[in-house]
Write an enzyme that holds these catalytic residues in place. Structure first.
Site, PDB file in Angstrom:
ATOM      1  N   ASN A 174     -10.782  -0.643  23.419  1.00 22.61           N
ATOM      2  CA  ASN A 174      -9.423  -0.110  23.398  1.00 22.61           C
ATOM      3  C   ASN A 174      -9.316   0.804  22.183  1.00 22.61           C
ATOM      4  OD1 ASN A 174      -6.131  -1.553  22.714  1.00 22.61           O
ATOM      5  ND2 ASN A 174      -6.662   0.384  23.647  1.00 22.61           N
ATOM      6  N   GLY A 175      -9.014   2.079  22.420  1.00 24.40           N
ATOM      7  CA  GLY A 175      -8.904   3.032  21.311  1.00 24.40           C
ATOM      8  C   GLY A 175      -9.595   4.326  21.675  1.00 24.40           C
ATOM      9  N   ASP A 218      16.937   4.639  24.854  1.00 24.84           N
ATOM     10  CA  ASP A 218      15.551   4.677  25.342  1.00 24.84           C
ATOM     11  C   ASP A 218      14.624   4.579  24.131  1.00 24.84           C
ATOM     12  OD1 ASP A 218      13.471   4.765  27.112  1.00 24.84           O
ATOM     13  OD2 ASP A 218      13.896   6.764  27.884  1.00 24.84           O
ATOM     14  N   ASP A 219      13.351   4.212  24.384  1.00 25.25           N
ATOM     15  CA  ASP A 219      12.438   3.991  23.258  1.00 25.25           C
ATOM     16  C   ASP A 219      11.809   5.273  22.747  1.00 25.25           C
ATOM     17  OD1 ASP A 219       9.800   4.269  24.867  1.00 25.25           O
ATOM     18  OD2 ASP A 219      11.010   2.840  25.973  1.00 25.25           O
ATOM     19  N   CYS A 276      -5.853   0.896  27.178  1.00 23.51           N
ATOM     20  CA  CYS A 276      -6.597  -0.266  27.652  1.00 23.51           C
ATOM     21  C   CYS A 276      -6.077  -1.596  27.158  1.00 23.51           C
ATOM     22  CB  CYS A 276      -8.040  -0.203  27.176  1.00 23.51           C
ATOM     23  SG  CYS A 276      -8.830   1.330  27.442  1.00 23.51           S
ATOM     24  N   CYS A 301      -1.757  12.388  19.955  1.00 22.96           N
ATOM     25  CA  CYS A 301      -2.475  11.240  19.405  1.00 22.96           C
ATOM     26  C   CYS A 301      -3.977  11.414  19.644  1.00 22.96           C
ATOM     27  CB  CYS A 301      -2.002   9.967  20.098  1.00 22.96           C
ATOM     28  SG  CYS A 301      -2.910   8.497  19.568  1.00 22.96           S
ATOM     29  N   CYS A 342       1.997  10.782  15.087  1.00 24.48           N
ATOM     30  CA  CYS A 342       2.553  11.634  16.145  1.00 24.48           C
ATOM     31  C   CYS A 342       3.975  12.094  15.814  1.00 24.48           C
ATOM     32  CB  CYS A 342       2.466  10.957  17.508  1.00 24.48           C
ATOM     33  SG  CYS A 342       3.039   9.284  17.533  1.00 24.48           S
ATOM     34  N   CYS A 357      -0.958   1.271  15.036  1.00 19.81           N
ATOM     35  CA  CYS A 357      -0.175   2.199  15.861  1.00 19.81           C
ATOM     36  C   CYS A 357       1.253   1.687  16.024  1.00 19.81           C
ATOM     37  CB  CYS A 357      -0.816   2.342  17.239  1.00 19.81           C
ATOM     38  SG  CYS A 357       0.198   3.296  18.369  1.00 19.81           S
ATOM     39  N   GLY A 399      -2.819  -0.939  31.278  1.00 14.86           N
ATOM     40  CA  GLY A 399      -3.661  -0.054  32.083  1.00 14.86           C
ATOM     41  C   GLY A 399      -3.658  -0.500  33.524  1.00 14.86           C
ATOM     42  N   TYR A 442       6.828   0.630  22.119  1.00 18.62           N
ATOM     43  CA  TYR A 442       6.784   0.742  23.569  1.00 18.62           C
ATOM     44  C   TYR A 442       5.620   0.033  24.263  1.00 18.62           C
ATOM     45  CZ  TYR A 442       5.783   3.048  28.028  1.00 18.62           C
ATOM     46  OH  TYR A 442       5.469   3.288  29.326  1.00 18.62           O
ATOM     47  N   CYS A 500       0.349   3.590  11.483  1.00 20.94           N
ATOM     48  CA  CYS A 500       0.099   4.984  11.846  1.00 20.94           C
ATOM     49  C   CYS A 500       1.386   5.519  12.459  1.00 20.94           C
ATOM     50  CB  CYS A 500      -1.033   5.104  12.859  1.00 20.94           C
ATOM     51  SG  CYS A 500      -1.261   6.817  13.414  1.00 20.94           S
TER      52      CYS A 500
HETATM   53  S1  SF4 Z   1      -0.700   9.039  16.534  1.00 23.59           S
HETATM   54 FE1  SF4 Z   1       1.107   7.925  17.346  1.00 23.59          FE
HETATM   55  S2  SF4 Z   1       0.441   7.010  19.292  1.00 23.59           S
HETATM   56 FE2  SF4 Z   1      -1.417   7.604  18.133  1.00 23.59          FE
HETATM   57  S3  SF4 Z   1      -2.036   5.781  16.994  1.00 23.59           S
HETATM   58 FE3  SF4 Z   1      -0.732   6.986  15.631  1.00 23.59          FE
HETATM   59  S4  SF4 Z   1       1.369   6.176  16.016  1.00 23.59           S
HETATM   60 FE4  SF4 Z   1       0.079   5.473  17.695  1.00 23.59          FE
END
Ligand code: SF4
Length: 473
Positions: free
Chosen positions: A118-119, A367-368, A16, A404, A459, A253, A43, A259, A456
Protein backbone atom coordinates in the site's frame (compact mmCIF):
# COMPACT_ATOMS: atom_id res chain seq x y z
CA UNK A 1 -23.71 21.83 -16.55
CA UNK A 2 -23.09 19.26 -19.26
CA UNK A 3 -22.90 15.55 -18.63
CA UNK A 4 -19.17 15.70 -19.27
CA UNK A 5 -18.82 18.13 -16.39
CA UNK A 6 -20.46 15.60 -14.17
CA UNK A 7 -18.16 12.68 -14.74
CA UNK A 8 -17.09 11.63 -11.29
CA UNK A 9 -17.23 12.19 -7.57
CA UNK A 10 -14.89 14.74 -6.02
CA UNK A 11 -12.76 12.31 -4.12
CA UNK A 12 -9.18 11.21 -3.91
CA UNK A 13 -8.78 7.47 -4.01
CA UNK A 14 -6.88 5.16 -1.75
CA UNK A 15 -4.85 2.61 -3.60
CA UNK A 16 -4.89 -0.48 -1.42
CA UNK A 17 -5.73 -2.44 1.69
CA UNK A 18 -3.49 -5.10 3.23
CA UNK A 19 -4.12 -8.11 5.42
CA UNK A 20 -1.89 -10.91 6.72
CA UNK A 21 -2.64 -13.81 9.08
CA UNK A 22 -0.37 -16.33 10.81
CA UNK A 23 -1.91 -19.26 12.68
CA UNK A 24 -0.37 -22.35 14.21
CA UNK A 25 -3.83 -23.87 14.62
CA UNK A 26 -5.86 -23.59 11.44
CA UNK A 27 -6.06 -22.85 7.76
CA UNK A 28 -5.90 -19.07 7.27
CA UNK A 29 -7.85 -18.40 4.05
CA UNK A 30 -11.26 -17.69 5.65
CA UNK A 31 -9.78 -15.15 8.06
CA UNK A 32 -7.83 -13.46 5.24
CA UNK A 33 -11.04 -13.22 3.26
CA UNK A 34 -13.00 -11.65 6.14
CA UNK A 35 -10.19 -9.21 6.91
CA UNK A 36 -9.93 -8.06 3.32
CA UNK A 37 -13.70 -7.80 3.09
CA UNK A 38 -13.56 -5.26 5.95
CA UNK A 39 -10.96 -3.31 3.94
CA UNK A 40 -12.95 -3.29 0.69
CA UNK A 41 -13.37 0.52 0.96
CA UNK A 42 -9.61 0.80 0.26
CA UNK A 43 -9.89 -0.76 -3.18
CA UNK A 44 -12.66 -2.30 -5.24
CA UNK A 45 -11.00 -3.13 -8.51
CA UNK A 46 -9.03 -6.24 -7.73
CA UNK A 47 -8.16 -8.59 -4.89
CA UNK A 48 -5.80 -11.44 -4.17
CA UNK A 49 -4.84 -13.90 -1.44
CA UNK A 50 -1.69 -16.05 -1.26
CA UNK A 51 -1.41 -18.82 1.34
CA UNK A 52 1.26 -21.36 2.21
CA UNK A 53 1.71 -24.43 4.38
CA UNK A 54 5.46 -23.96 4.21
CA UNK A 55 5.88 -26.33 1.24
CA UNK A 56 3.15 -25.38 -1.23
CA UNK A 57 1.79 -22.02 -2.28
CA UNK A 58 -1.84 -21.38 -3.21
CA UNK A 59 -2.81 -18.17 -4.94
CA UNK A 60 -6.05 -16.64 -6.13
CA UNK A 61 -6.37 -13.17 -7.65
CA UNK A 62 -8.84 -11.43 -9.88
CA UNK A 63 -10.53 -8.24 -10.93
CA UNK A 64 -13.52 -6.93 -8.99
CA UNK A 65 -14.88 -7.07 -5.45
CA UNK A 66 -13.90 -9.69 -2.87
CA UNK A 67 -17.20 -11.50 -3.39
CA UNK A 68 -16.57 -11.76 -7.14
CA UNK A 69 -12.98 -12.93 -6.88
CA UNK A 70 -13.32 -15.56 -4.12
CA UNK A 71 -16.85 -16.89 -4.57
CA UNK A 72 -15.66 -20.34 -5.64
CA UNK A 73 -11.97 -20.73 -4.91
CA UNK A 74 -11.60 -19.84 -1.23
CA UNK A 75 -11.74 -23.44 0.13
CA UNK A 76 -8.83 -24.44 -2.12
CA UNK A 77 -6.44 -21.96 -0.46
CA UNK A 78 -4.56 -23.95 2.21
CA UNK A 79 -1.93 -23.23 4.80
CA UNK A 80 -0.96 -21.67 8.13
CA UNK A 81 0.07 -18.29 6.72
CA UNK A 82 -1.54 -15.94 4.21
CA UNK A 83 -1.41 -12.40 2.90
CA UNK A 84 -3.98 -10.52 0.85
CA UNK A 85 -4.59 -7.28 -0.94
CA UNK A 86 -7.48 -5.20 -2.28
CA UNK A 87 -6.58 -2.60 -4.83
CA UNK A 88 -7.54 0.46 -6.77
CA UNK A 89 -5.29 0.95 -9.75
CA UNK A 90 -3.15 4.05 -9.98
CA UNK A 91 0.51 3.28 -10.59
CA UNK A 92 0.81 0.67 -13.31
CA UNK A 93 -2.80 0.56 -14.49
CA UNK A 94 -5.58 -1.92 -13.90
CA UNK A 95 -4.45 -5.02 -15.83
CA UNK A 96 -4.56 -8.50 -14.26
CA UNK A 97 -0.74 -8.67 -14.01
CA UNK A 98 -0.83 -5.73 -11.59
CA UNK A 99 -3.17 -7.40 -9.11
CA UNK A 100 -1.36 -8.27 -5.88
CA UNK A 101 0.06 -10.06 -3.89
CA UNK A 102 3.11 -10.63 -6.10
CA UNK A 103 5.18 -13.77 -5.90
CA UNK A 104 8.88 -14.46 -6.67
CA UNK A 105 11.61 -17.02 -5.97
CA UNK A 106 14.78 -16.03 -4.18
CA UNK A 107 17.66 -15.89 -6.63
CA UNK A 108 20.02 -17.23 -3.97
CA UNK A 109 19.12 -19.77 -1.30
CA UNK A 110 15.83 -21.11 -2.71
CA UNK A 111 12.32 -20.59 -1.40
CA UNK A 112 9.69 -18.03 -2.32
CA UNK A 113 8.56 -14.60 -1.22
CA UNK A 114 5.17 -12.96 -1.65
CA UNK A 115 4.50 -9.25 -1.11
CA UNK A 116 1.56 -6.84 -1.07
CA UNK A 117 2.02 -3.07 -0.97
CA UNK A 118 0.00 0.00 0.00
CA UNK A 119 1.62 3.26 -1.12
CA UNK A 120 3.77 4.43 -3.98
CA UNK A 121 7.53 4.69 -4.46
CA UNK A 122 9.08 7.93 -5.63
CA UNK A 123 12.27 6.23 -6.93
CA UNK A 124 10.57 3.22 -8.54
CA UNK A 125 11.87 4.00 -12.03
CA UNK A 126 15.47 4.09 -10.84
CA UNK A 127 15.11 0.79 -8.94
CA UNK A 128 13.45 -0.92 -11.90
CA UNK A 129 16.08 0.28 -14.36
CA UNK A 130 18.82 -0.98 -12.04
CA UNK A 131 17.17 -4.40 -11.65
CA UNK A 132 16.51 -4.73 -15.40
CA UNK A 133 20.16 -3.94 -16.08
CA UNK A 134 20.95 -6.89 -13.77
CA UNK A 135 18.78 -9.16 -15.92
CA UNK A 136 15.66 -9.10 -13.76
CA UNK A 137 12.42 -9.69 -15.67
CA UNK A 138 9.20 -7.98 -14.57
CA UNK A 139 5.70 -9.47 -14.90
CA UNK A 140 3.84 -6.21 -14.27
CA UNK A 141 4.20 -2.44 -14.51
CA UNK A 142 3.70 -2.01 -10.75
CA UNK A 143 6.26 -0.27 -8.53
CA UNK A 144 5.48 -2.88 -5.86
CA UNK A 145 7.13 -5.57 -7.98
CA UNK A 146 10.36 -3.54 -7.89
CA UNK A 147 10.45 -3.96 -4.12
CA UNK A 148 9.72 -7.67 -4.40
CA UNK A 149 12.49 -8.19 -6.94
CA UNK A 150 14.93 -6.10 -4.96
CA UNK A 151 14.41 -8.43 -2.00
CA UNK A 152 14.41 -11.60 -4.12
CA UNK A 153 17.72 -10.58 -5.74
CA UNK A 154 19.38 -9.56 -2.49
CA UNK A 155 22.61 -11.37 -1.62
CA UNK A 156 22.20 -10.80 2.13
CA UNK A 157 22.27 -13.92 4.26
CA UNK A 158 18.95 -13.92 6.15
CA UNK A 159 15.50 -12.93 4.96
CA UNK A 160 15.38 -10.17 7.58
CA UNK A 161 18.64 -8.69 6.25
CA UNK A 162 17.43 -9.00 2.65
CA UNK A 163 14.26 -7.04 3.39
CA UNK A 164 15.88 -4.36 5.54
CA UNK A 165 18.73 -3.78 3.08
CA UNK A 166 16.35 -3.57 0.13
CA UNK A 167 13.80 -1.30 1.78
CA UNK A 168 16.50 1.10 2.93
CA UNK A 169 17.09 1.74 -0.79
CA UNK A 170 13.50 2.61 -1.72
CA UNK A 171 11.88 6.02 -1.21
CA UNK A 172 8.28 7.04 -0.84
CA UNK A 173 5.28 5.45 0.81
CA UNK A 174 5.17 1.76 1.64
CA UNK A 175 3.19 -0.26 4.08
CA UNK A 176 3.76 -3.94 3.30
CA UNK A 177 2.72 -7.44 4.19
CA UNK A 178 5.30 -10.03 3.14
CA UNK A 179 5.26 -13.81 3.45
CA UNK A 180 7.83 -16.58 3.07
CA UNK A 181 7.40 -20.30 3.78
CA UNK A 182 7.91 -19.85 7.50
CA UNK A 183 7.48 -16.15 8.34
CA UNK A 184 4.96 -13.32 8.06
CA UNK A 185 6.24 -9.71 7.95
CA UNK A 186 4.60 -6.31 8.34
CA UNK A 187 6.61 -3.21 7.37
CA UNK A 188 5.83 0.52 7.54
CA UNK A 189 8.05 3.12 5.88
CA UNK A 190 10.00 5.50 8.17
CA UNK A 191 7.77 8.48 7.32
CA UNK A 192 4.77 6.27 8.04
CA UNK A 193 2.57 7.51 5.19
CA UNK A 194 0.09 4.64 5.30
CA UNK A 195 -1.43 2.86 8.28
CA UNK A 196 -0.60 -0.69 9.43
CA UNK A 197 -1.49 -2.39 12.70
CA UNK A 198 -1.02 -5.69 14.53
CA UNK A 199 -3.65 -7.83 16.22
CA UNK A 200 -3.90 -11.17 17.96
CA UNK A 201 -6.76 -13.67 17.83
CA UNK A 202 -5.43 -16.47 20.04
CA UNK A 203 -2.08 -17.86 21.18
CA UNK A 204 0.06 -18.33 18.07
CA UNK A 205 -2.36 -16.35 15.87
CA UNK A 206 -1.25 -12.90 14.68
CA UNK A 207 -2.90 -10.51 12.24
CA UNK A 208 -1.43 -7.57 10.33
CA UNK A 209 -3.88 -5.18 8.69
CA UNK A 210 -4.15 -1.75 7.10
CA UNK A 211 -6.83 -0.65 9.56
CA UNK A 212 -8.10 -1.77 12.94
CA UNK A 213 -11.62 -2.27 11.51
CA UNK A 214 -10.22 -5.44 9.86
CA UNK A 215 -9.04 -6.73 13.24
CA UNK A 216 -12.55 -6.25 14.62
CA UNK A 217 -13.98 -8.14 11.63
CA UNK A 218 -11.93 -11.27 12.39
CA UNK A 219 -12.24 -11.13 16.18
CA UNK A 220 -8.64 -10.04 16.78
CA UNK A 221 -7.58 -7.84 19.67
CA UNK A 222 -5.64 -4.76 18.68
CA UNK A 223 -2.04 -5.02 19.92
CA UNK A 224 -0.53 -1.83 18.47
CA UNK A 225 0.26 0.07 15.27
CA UNK A 226 3.40 -0.92 13.39
CA UNK A 227 5.84 1.87 14.33
CA UNK A 228 7.38 4.22 11.74
CA UNK A 229 10.19 2.35 9.96
CA UNK A 230 9.44 -0.88 11.83
CA UNK A 231 9.50 -4.40 10.40
CA UNK A 232 7.63 -6.91 12.54
CA UNK A 233 8.38 -10.59 11.95
CA UNK A 234 5.99 -13.32 13.02
CA UNK A 235 7.05 -16.97 13.12
CA UNK A 236 6.86 -20.03 15.37
CA UNK A 237 8.85 -18.24 18.07
CA UNK A 238 6.42 -15.28 18.25
CA UNK A 239 6.67 -11.63 17.21
CA UNK A 240 10.01 -9.83 16.73
CA UNK A 241 10.85 -6.31 15.69
CA UNK A 242 13.54 -4.71 13.45
CA UNK A 243 13.95 -1.16 12.18
CA UNK A 244 14.78 0.59 8.91
CA UNK A 245 16.86 3.80 8.97
CA UNK A 246 14.79 6.39 10.80
CA UNK A 247 13.80 9.91 9.60
CA UNK A 248 13.59 13.05 11.70
CA UNK A 249 9.86 13.60 11.17
CA UNK A 250 6.70 11.68 10.27
CA UNK A 251 4.40 12.21 7.29
CA UNK A 252 1.24 10.26 7.93
CA UNK A 253 -1.28 10.94 5.14
CA UNK A 254 -3.81 13.34 6.62
CA UNK A 255 -6.40 12.09 4.11
CA UNK A 256 -6.60 8.79 5.96
CA UNK A 257 -8.35 10.78 8.70
CA UNK A 258 -10.28 13.10 6.37
CA UNK A 259 -11.70 10.50 4.03
CA UNK A 260 -9.95 7.19 3.26
CA UNK A 261 -10.10 5.17 6.46
CA UNK A 262 -13.27 3.70 7.88
CA UNK A 263 -14.69 5.83 10.71
CA UNK A 264 -14.61 2.85 13.11
CA UNK A 265 -10.83 2.47 12.67
CA UNK A 266 -8.28 3.80 15.15
CA UNK A 267 -4.96 4.83 13.59
CA UNK A 268 -1.86 5.78 15.56
CA UNK A 269 -3.96 6.21 18.69
CA UNK A 270 -6.55 8.50 17.10
CA UNK A 271 -10.08 7.38 16.27
CA UNK A 272 -11.04 8.27 12.70
CA UNK A 273 -14.65 9.18 13.58
CA UNK A 274 -13.49 11.43 16.40
CA UNK A 275 -10.92 13.11 14.13
CA UNK A 276 -13.65 13.91 11.59
CA UNK A 277 -15.96 15.15 14.36
CA UNK A 278 -13.21 17.49 15.62
CA UNK A 279 -12.61 18.75 12.06
CA UNK A 280 -16.33 19.54 11.85
CA UNK A 281 -16.24 21.48 15.13
CA UNK A 282 -13.24 23.48 13.95
CA UNK A 283 -14.94 24.13 10.60
CA UNK A 284 -18.00 25.49 12.43
CA UNK A 285 -15.82 27.88 14.46
CA UNK A 286 -14.24 29.17 11.26
CA UNK A 287 -17.60 29.41 9.43
CA UNK A 288 -19.17 31.38 12.26
CA UNK A 289 -16.43 34.01 12.14
CA UNK A 290 -17.83 35.04 8.74
CA UNK A 291 -21.51 34.07 8.92
CA UNK A 292 -24.29 34.88 11.32
CA UNK A 293 -25.79 31.69 12.70
CA UNK A 294 -29.29 33.10 12.22
CA UNK A 295 -28.64 33.15 8.45
CA UNK A 296 -28.78 29.34 8.13
CA UNK A 297 -31.23 26.68 9.32
CA UNK A 298 -29.81 23.15 9.13
CA UNK A 299 -26.56 21.18 8.78
CA UNK A 300 -26.68 18.40 6.15
CA UNK A 301 -23.87 15.89 5.53
CA UNK A 302 -22.80 14.38 2.24
CA UNK A 303 -22.98 10.72 3.27
CA UNK A 304 -21.06 8.77 4.42
CA UNK A 305 -17.71 10.44 4.92
CA UNK A 306 -19.20 13.89 5.68
CA UNK A 307 -21.40 12.57 8.52
CA UNK A 308 -19.00 12.76 11.49
CA UNK A 309 -17.83 16.26 10.48
CA UNK A 310 -21.46 17.41 10.09
CA UNK A 311 -22.33 16.09 13.57
CA UNK A 312 -19.31 17.98 14.93
CA UNK A 313 -20.32 21.13 13.03
CA UNK A 314 -23.87 20.91 14.39
CA UNK A 315 -22.64 20.34 17.97
CA UNK A 316 -20.31 23.32 17.84
CA UNK A 317 -22.73 25.69 16.09
CA UNK A 318 -25.94 24.64 17.83
CA UNK A 319 -27.64 24.24 14.43
CA UNK A 320 -29.81 21.13 13.90
CA UNK A 321 -28.20 18.14 12.14
CA UNK A 322 -30.57 16.88 9.44
CA UNK A 323 -30.27 14.07 6.89
CA UNK A 324 -30.90 15.60 3.49
CA UNK A 325 -29.27 13.08 1.18
CA UNK A 326 -29.65 9.31 1.13
CA UNK A 327 -26.96 7.13 -0.29
CA UNK A 328 -27.70 4.02 -2.28
CA UNK A 329 -25.55 1.55 -0.36
CA UNK A 330 -25.37 -0.93 -3.21
CA UNK A 331 -23.56 1.29 -5.69
CA UNK A 332 -20.17 0.95 -4.03
CA UNK A 333 -17.74 3.68 -3.13
CA UNK A 334 -18.28 6.09 -5.98
CA UNK A 335 -15.37 7.25 -8.13
CA UNK A 336 -13.34 4.29 -7.10
CA UNK A 337 -13.84 2.74 -10.52
CA UNK A 338 -11.35 4.12 -13.03
CA UNK A 339 -13.33 3.99 -16.25
CA UNK A 340 -15.23 7.16 -17.11
CA UNK A 341 -18.40 5.25 -17.94
CA UNK A 342 -18.41 3.46 -14.59
CA UNK A 343 -17.96 6.72 -12.75
CA UNK A 344 -20.89 8.39 -14.51
CA UNK A 345 -23.15 5.45 -13.84
CA UNK A 346 -22.07 5.36 -10.19
CA UNK A 347 -22.70 9.05 -9.54
CA UNK A 348 -26.13 8.97 -11.16
CA UNK A 349 -27.11 6.12 -8.87
CA UNK A 350 -25.44 7.34 -5.71
CA UNK A 351 -27.37 10.03 -3.81
CA UNK A 352 -30.99 11.14 -3.60
CA UNK A 353 -32.42 14.14 -1.69
CA UNK A 354 -35.02 13.90 1.12
CA UNK A 355 -37.28 16.69 -0.07
CA UNK A 356 -39.36 17.20 3.07
CA UNK A 357 -36.18 17.82 5.10
CA UNK A 358 -34.81 20.35 2.64
CA UNK A 359 -37.82 22.30 1.41
CA UNK A 360 -37.69 25.99 2.42
CA UNK A 361 -34.43 25.54 4.36
CA UNK A 362 -31.11 27.43 4.25
CA UNK A 363 -28.67 24.54 4.26
CA UNK A 364 -25.05 24.20 5.39
CA UNK A 365 -23.82 21.23 3.31
CA UNK A 366 -20.80 19.43 4.79
CA UNK A 367 -18.45 17.42 2.58
CA UNK A 368 -14.95 16.12 3.35
CA UNK A 369 -13.16 17.41 0.25
CA UNK A 370 -13.49 18.89 -3.23
CA UNK A 371 -11.23 17.60 -5.99
CA UNK A 372 -12.58 18.74 -9.36
CA UNK A 373 -15.80 20.39 -8.20
CA UNK A 374 -18.07 18.51 -10.57
CA UNK A 375 -19.86 16.46 -7.95
CA UNK A 376 -20.24 19.38 -5.56
CA UNK A 377 -21.97 21.29 -8.36
CA UNK A 378 -24.33 18.38 -8.95
CA UNK A 379 -25.11 18.00 -5.25
CA UNK A 380 -25.92 21.68 -4.88
CA UNK A 381 -28.18 21.44 -7.91
CA UNK A 382 -29.91 18.43 -6.33
CA UNK A 383 -30.53 20.29 -3.07
CA UNK A 384 -31.94 23.34 -4.83
CA UNK A 385 -34.26 21.17 -6.93
CA UNK A 386 -35.42 19.56 -3.70
CA UNK A 387 -36.51 22.98 -2.42
CA UNK A 388 -33.51 24.27 -0.41
CA UNK A 389 -33.61 28.09 -0.33
CA UNK A 390 -29.84 28.51 0.09
CA UNK A 391 -26.89 26.10 0.06
CA UNK A 392 -23.69 27.07 1.90
CA UNK A 393 -20.96 24.51 1.28
CA UNK A 394 -18.46 23.79 4.07
CA UNK A 395 -15.56 21.44 3.42
CA UNK A 396 -13.72 19.70 6.27
CA UNK A 397 -10.34 19.89 4.54
CA UNK A 398 -8.31 22.71 2.96
CA UNK A 399 -8.33 23.29 -0.84
CA UNK A 400 -6.47 20.51 -2.71
CA UNK A 401 -4.01 22.26 -5.02
CA UNK A 402 -1.31 19.64 -5.71
CA UNK A 403 -1.20 15.99 -6.80
CA UNK A 404 -0.16 13.13 -4.53
CA UNK A 405 2.94 10.99 -5.17
CA UNK A 406 2.41 8.58 -2.28
CA UNK A 407 -0.20 6.15 -3.51
CA UNK A 408 -3.31 8.28 -3.85
CA UNK A 409 -5.02 8.80 -7.15
CA UNK A 410 -5.40 12.55 -7.53
CA UNK A 411 -6.24 14.37 -10.69
CA UNK A 412 -3.53 16.25 -12.55
CA UNK A 413 -2.84 19.65 -11.03
CA UNK A 414 -4.73 21.58 -13.69
CA UNK A 415 -7.83 19.42 -13.01
CA UNK A 416 -7.86 20.27 -9.30
CA UNK A 417 -10.39 23.10 -9.09
CA UNK A 418 -8.62 24.81 -6.15
CA UNK A 419 -5.37 25.03 -8.09
CA UNK A 420 -6.98 27.08 -10.86
CA UNK A 421 -9.81 28.97 -9.10
CA UNK A 422 -9.96 31.07 -5.92
CA UNK A 423 -12.35 30.07 -3.14
CA UNK A 424 -14.89 32.67 -4.36
CA UNK A 425 -14.63 31.61 -7.98
CA UNK A 426 -14.92 27.93 -7.01
CA UNK A 427 -18.07 28.77 -5.03
CA UNK A 428 -19.54 30.52 -8.07
CA UNK A 429 -18.57 27.69 -10.41
CA UNK A 430 -20.23 25.02 -8.27
CA UNK A 431 -23.28 27.24 -7.68
CA UNK A 432 -23.18 27.56 -3.90
CA UNK A 433 -24.32 30.64 -1.94
CA UNK A 434 -21.01 30.53 -0.06
CA UNK A 435 -18.02 28.20 0.16
CA UNK A 436 -15.78 27.68 3.18
CA UNK A 437 -12.84 25.27 3.41
CA UNK A 438 -11.27 24.25 6.73
CA UNK A 439 -7.95 26.09 7.14
CA UNK A 440 -4.74 24.05 7.24
CA UNK A 441 -4.01 25.37 10.74
CA UNK A 442 -7.53 24.40 11.80
CA UNK A 443 -7.08 20.91 10.37
CA UNK A 444 -3.79 20.38 12.21
CA UNK A 445 -5.31 21.77 15.42
CA UNK A 446 -8.20 19.32 15.12
CA UNK A 447 -5.63 16.50 14.81
CA UNK A 448 -3.50 17.76 17.74
CA UNK A 449 -0.57 18.36 15.37
CA UNK A 450 -0.36 22.15 15.49
CA UNK A 451 3.46 21.87 15.43
CA UNK A 452 3.06 20.12 12.01
CA UNK A 453 5.55 17.30 12.68
CA UNK A 454 3.41 14.21 12.13
CA UNK A 455 1.22 14.62 9.04
CA UNK A 456 1.72 14.80 5.30
CA UNK A 457 -0.39 17.71 4.04
CA UNK A 458 1.48 18.17 0.74
CA UNK A 459 -1.58 18.14 -1.53
CA UNK A 460 -2.67 21.40 0.14
CA UNK A 461 0.56 23.33 -0.57
CA UNK A 462 3.01 21.28 -2.68
CA UNK A 463 5.77 21.00 -0.06
CA UNK A 464 6.41 17.27 -0.35
CA UNK A 465 8.13 15.41 2.48
CA UNK A 466 10.42 13.52 0.05
CA UNK A 467 12.01 14.29 -3.28
CA UNK A 468 9.33 13.61 -5.87
CA UNK A 469 11.36 14.46 -8.96
CA UNK A 470 9.56 16.36 -11.64
CA UNK A 471 6.24 17.68 -10.35
CA UNK A 472 3.40 16.85 -12.72
CA UNK A 473 1.22 19.73 -13.90
S1 SF4 B 1 0.01 14.37 -0.69
FE1 SF4 B 1 -2.06 14.41 0.25
S2 SF4 B 1 -3.04 12.47 -0.32
FE2 SF4 B 1 -0.81 12.26 -0.68
S3 SF4 B 1 0.03 11.35 1.18
FE3 SF4 B 1 0.22 13.57 1.39
S4 SF4 B 1 -1.71 14.20 2.43
FE4 SF4 B 1 -2.03 12.13 1.65
Amino acid sequence: MTEDDFDDFDKLNEKCGLFGFWSEKRSVADVCYLGLFALQHRGQEGAGIVTTDGMHIDIEKGAGLMTDVFRKRLPSLKGHCGIGHVRYSTFGGSSFENIQPFLASFVKGGGFISLAHNGSLTNAKKIRTMLEADGCRFQSTSDSESMLNLIAHSTERTIEEKILRSLNEVEGAFSLVIMTGDKLFGVRDPLSFRPLCIGKIDEGEFVIASESCALDAVGADFIRDVAPGEMVVIDKSGLHSYFLKQKDRLSFCVFEYIYFARPDSVIDGRGVWQARYDMGRQLAREFLTLHDKSGVDIVVPVPDTGIAAAIGFAAESGLPYVEGLIKNRYVGRTFILPEQKSRKASVDMKLNPIRENLRGKRVVLIDDSIVRGTTSARLIELLRHAGALEVHMCVSSPPITHPCYYGIDTSKRKELIASVLSENDTGQKIGTDSLRYLSLEGLLDALDDSADTCMCTACFHGRYPTDVGEVQE
